[in-house]
Scaffold this motif. Structure first.
Motif, PDB file in Angstrom:
ATOM      1  N   SER A  63     -21.558  72.533  50.397  1.00  0.00           N
ATOM      2  CA  SER A  63     -21.953  73.229  49.183  1.00  0.00           C
ATOM      3  C   SER A  63     -23.440  73.504  49.186  1.00  0.00           C
ATOM      4  O   SER A  63     -24.245  72.653  49.532  1.00  0.00           O
ATOM      5  N   THR A  64     -23.819  74.722  48.747  1.00  0.00           N
ATOM      6  CA  THR A  64     -25.233  75.075  48.686  1.00  0.00           C
ATOM      7  C   THR A  64     -25.918  74.467  47.477  1.00  0.00           C
ATOM      8  O   THR A  64     -27.130  74.521  47.363  1.00  0.00           O
ATOM      9  N   THR A  65     -25.139  73.889  46.552  1.00  0.00           N
ATOM     10  CA  THR A  65     -25.726  73.290  45.372  1.00  0.00           C
ATOM     11  C   THR A  65     -25.877  71.793  45.514  1.00  0.00           C
ATOM     12  O   THR A  65     -26.190  71.108  44.553  1.00  0.00           O
ATOM     13  N   SER A  66     -25.636  71.266  46.717  1.00  0.00           N
ATOM     14  CA  SER A  66     -25.767  69.833  46.923  1.00  0.00           C
ATOM     15  C   SER A  66     -27.196  69.406  46.668  1.00  0.00           C
ATOM     16  O   SER A  66     -28.148  70.107  46.985  1.00  0.00           O
ATOM     17  N   ARG A  67     -27.371  68.213  46.102  1.00  0.00           N
ATOM     18  CA  ARG A  67     -28.700  67.713  45.831  1.00  0.00           C
ATOM     19  C   ARG A  67     -29.401  67.375  47.136  1.00  0.00           C
ATOM     20  O   ARG A  67     -28.774  67.160  48.169  1.00  0.00           O
ATOM     21  N   ALA A  68     -30.709  67.319  47.089  1.00  0.00           N
ATOM     22  CA  ALA A  68     -31.502  67.017  48.271  1.00  0.00           C
ATOM     23  C   ALA A  68     -31.198  65.610  48.751  1.00  0.00           C
ATOM     24  O   ALA A  68     -30.861  64.709  47.968  1.00  0.00           O
ATOM     25  N   ALA A  69     -31.310  65.415  50.055  1.00  0.00           N
ATOM     26  CA  ALA A  69     -31.025  64.106  50.640  1.00  0.00           C
ATOM     27  C   ALA A  69     -31.957  63.062  50.042  1.00  0.00           C
ATOM     28  O   ALA A  69     -33.169  63.242  49.976  1.00  0.00           O
ATOM     29  N   GLY A  70     -31.385  61.951  49.582  1.00  0.00           N
ATOM     30  CA  GLY A  70     -32.179  60.857  49.032  1.00  0.00           C
ATOM     31  C   GLY A  70     -32.465  60.986  47.552  1.00  0.00           C
ATOM     32  O   GLY A  70     -32.921  60.033  46.933  1.00  0.00           O
ATOM     33  N   ALA A  71     -32.230  62.163  46.942  1.00  0.00           N
ATOM     34  CA  ALA A  71     -32.487  62.346  45.517  1.00  0.00           C
ATOM     35  C   ALA A  71     -31.345  61.745  44.710  1.00  0.00           C
ATOM     36  O   ALA A  71     -30.182  61.821  45.108  1.00  0.00           O
ATOM     37  N   PRO A  72     -31.639  61.134  43.568  1.00  0.00           N
ATOM     38  CA  PRO A  72     -30.572  60.547  42.751  1.00  0.00           C
ATOM     39  C   PRO A  72     -29.700  61.618  42.124  1.00  0.00           C
ATOM     40  O   PRO A  72     -30.153  62.735  41.864  1.00  0.00           O
ATOM     41  N   ASP A  73     -28.469  61.285  41.894  1.00  0.00           N
ATOM     42  CA  ASP A  73     -27.541  62.195  41.240  1.00  0.00           C
ATOM     43  C   ASP A  73     -27.846  62.187  39.738  1.00  0.00           C
ATOM     44  O   ASP A  73     -27.762  61.152  39.077  1.00  0.00           O
ATOM     45  N   VAL A  74     -28.217  63.364  39.200  1.00  0.00           N
ATOM     46  CA  VAL A  74     -28.636  63.450  37.805  1.00  0.00           C
ATOM     47  C   VAL A  74     -27.509  63.036  36.864  1.00  0.00           C
ATOM     48  O   VAL A  74     -27.733  62.310  35.883  1.00  0.00           O
ATOM     49  N   ALA A  75     -26.292  63.488  37.157  1.00  0.00           N
ATOM     50  CA  ALA A  75     -25.169  63.172  36.272  1.00  0.00           C
ATOM     51  C   ALA A  75     -24.899  61.670  36.246  1.00  0.00           C
ATOM     52  O   ALA A  75     -24.633  61.084  35.182  1.00  0.00           O
ATOM     53  N   VAL A  76     -24.970  61.038  37.425  1.00  0.00           N
ATOM     54  CA  VAL A  76     -24.736  59.590  37.482  1.00  0.00           C
ATOM     55  C   VAL A  76     -25.840  58.846  36.747  1.00  0.00           C
ATOM     56  O   VAL A  76     -25.592  57.881  36.010  1.00  0.00           O
ATOM     57  N   LEU A  77     -27.087  59.285  36.935  1.00  0.00           N
ATOM     58  CA  LEU A  77     -28.210  58.640  36.263  1.00  0.00           C
ATOM     59  C   LEU A  77     -28.085  58.774  34.746  1.00  0.00           C
ATOM     60  O   LEU A  77     -28.316  57.803  34.006  1.00  0.00           O
ATOM     61  N   GLN A  78     -27.705  59.964  34.271  1.00  0.00           N
ATOM     62  CA  GLN A  78     -27.532  60.158  32.836  1.00  0.00           C
ATOM     63  C   GLN A  78     -26.419  59.277  32.288  1.00  0.00           C
ATOM     64  O   GLN A  78     -26.561  58.668  31.218  1.00  0.00           O
ATOM     65  N   ALA A  79     -25.318  59.191  33.009  1.00  0.00           N
ATOM     66  CA  ALA A  79     -24.200  58.366  32.555  1.00  0.00           C
ATOM     67  C   ALA A  79     -24.595  56.894  32.483  1.00  0.00           C
ATOM     68  O   ALA A  79     -24.184  56.172  31.557  1.00  0.00           O
ATOM     69  N   THR A  80     -25.397  56.432  33.433  1.00  0.00           N
ATOM     70  CA  THR A  80     -25.834  55.038  33.433  1.00  0.00           C
ATOM     71  C   THR A  80     -26.717  54.738  32.219  1.00  0.00           C
ATOM     72  O   THR A  80     -26.559  53.703  31.550  1.00  0.00           O
ATOM     73  N   ILE A  81     -27.654  55.657  31.936  1.00  0.00           N
ATOM     74  CA  ILE A  81     -28.522  55.460  30.769  1.00  0.00           C
ATOM     75  C   ILE A  81     -27.713  55.502  29.475  1.00  0.00           C
ATOM     76  O   ILE A  81     -27.950  54.708  28.543  1.00  0.00           O
TER      77      ILE A  81
END
Length: 212
Positions: free
Chosen positions: A87-105
């Motif tokens: 997928s061309t929308t994949s996050r950069a290598a090593g960057a946190p997943d925004v959706a997962v981070l938001q769900a955790t908070i």
């Protein structure tokens, strides 16, 4: 027909397959010697075989070229392009997943909300635990910008302007998170005022975090 000094006469062929054929005589003076080139039987066979091989080889080459031209060649890979299926929308290598981070908070804030007394910019005592847990999450997944939103209740927060109070609540949480080790500059305080109330006045006087 013969003549004393010459004339025409018929030639003859001697020999046979395997030994070579000879043409004797021909049109010319009587008594002339041998004429006509020798046609060898073996040479004839070899010549025919060679022609057959050349013909069959040409057909085979033509078929091979036809198949090659009709077979679609794979698309040339563009330098730096992702492999097929990626997928061309994949996050950069090593960057946190925004959706997962938001769900955790969000899970932290559901368990321990960042709430405030009426007309106050200082959170309840229980907010200390929430701040420490959120700080640990953000330090473990650095990178995305986080907006800290301050909210007020539709009624009950009557001291001063509601918008200013909501901004002060957001800034207070930002200071606490930075004191807990979250990098300065990664958090932005925004006062929302009473525009987004929850089901109760107590729950509406709060701070929320938005990742990204």
């Amino acid at each position: 027909m013969t003549g004393g000094g010459g004339g025409l006469h018929r030639g003859r062929v001697t020999g046979g397959p395997g030994t070579g054929a000879h043409w004797w005589g021909g049109r010319g003076p009587a008594g002339g010697g041998t004429h006509a080139a020798r046609v060898g039987g073996r040479r004839g066979v070899l010549l025919i075989a060679l022609l057959a091989v050349l013909l069959l080889g040409g057909v085979a080459v033509a078929v091979a070229l036809t198949r090659t031209s009709s077979t679609p060649s794979p698309a040339a890979a563009t330098p730096g392009a992702p492999p097929p299926g990626t997928s061309t929308t994949s996050r950069a290598a090593g960057a946190p997943d925004v959706a997962v981070l938001q769900a955790t908070i969000d899970e932290v804030l559901v368990a321990t909300p960042l709430r405030f007394p009426a007309d106050s910019a200082t959170p309840n005592a229980a907010a200390t635990e929430a701040v420490d847990r959120i700080a640990a999450v953000l330090k473990a997944s650095p990178g995305p910008a986080v907006t800290v939103e301050g909210h007020t209740a539709p009624t009950g927060d009557d001291t001063g302007d509601a918008q200013t109070l909501s901004q002060q609540r957001a800034e207070d949480i930002v200071r606490r998170l930075e004191a807990a080790g979250v990098p300065a500059g990664s958090l932005t305080a925004v006062g929302v005022g009473p525009r987004d109330p929850l089901g109760s006045l107590e729950a509406s006087r709060r701070v929320e975090l938005r990742v990204g």
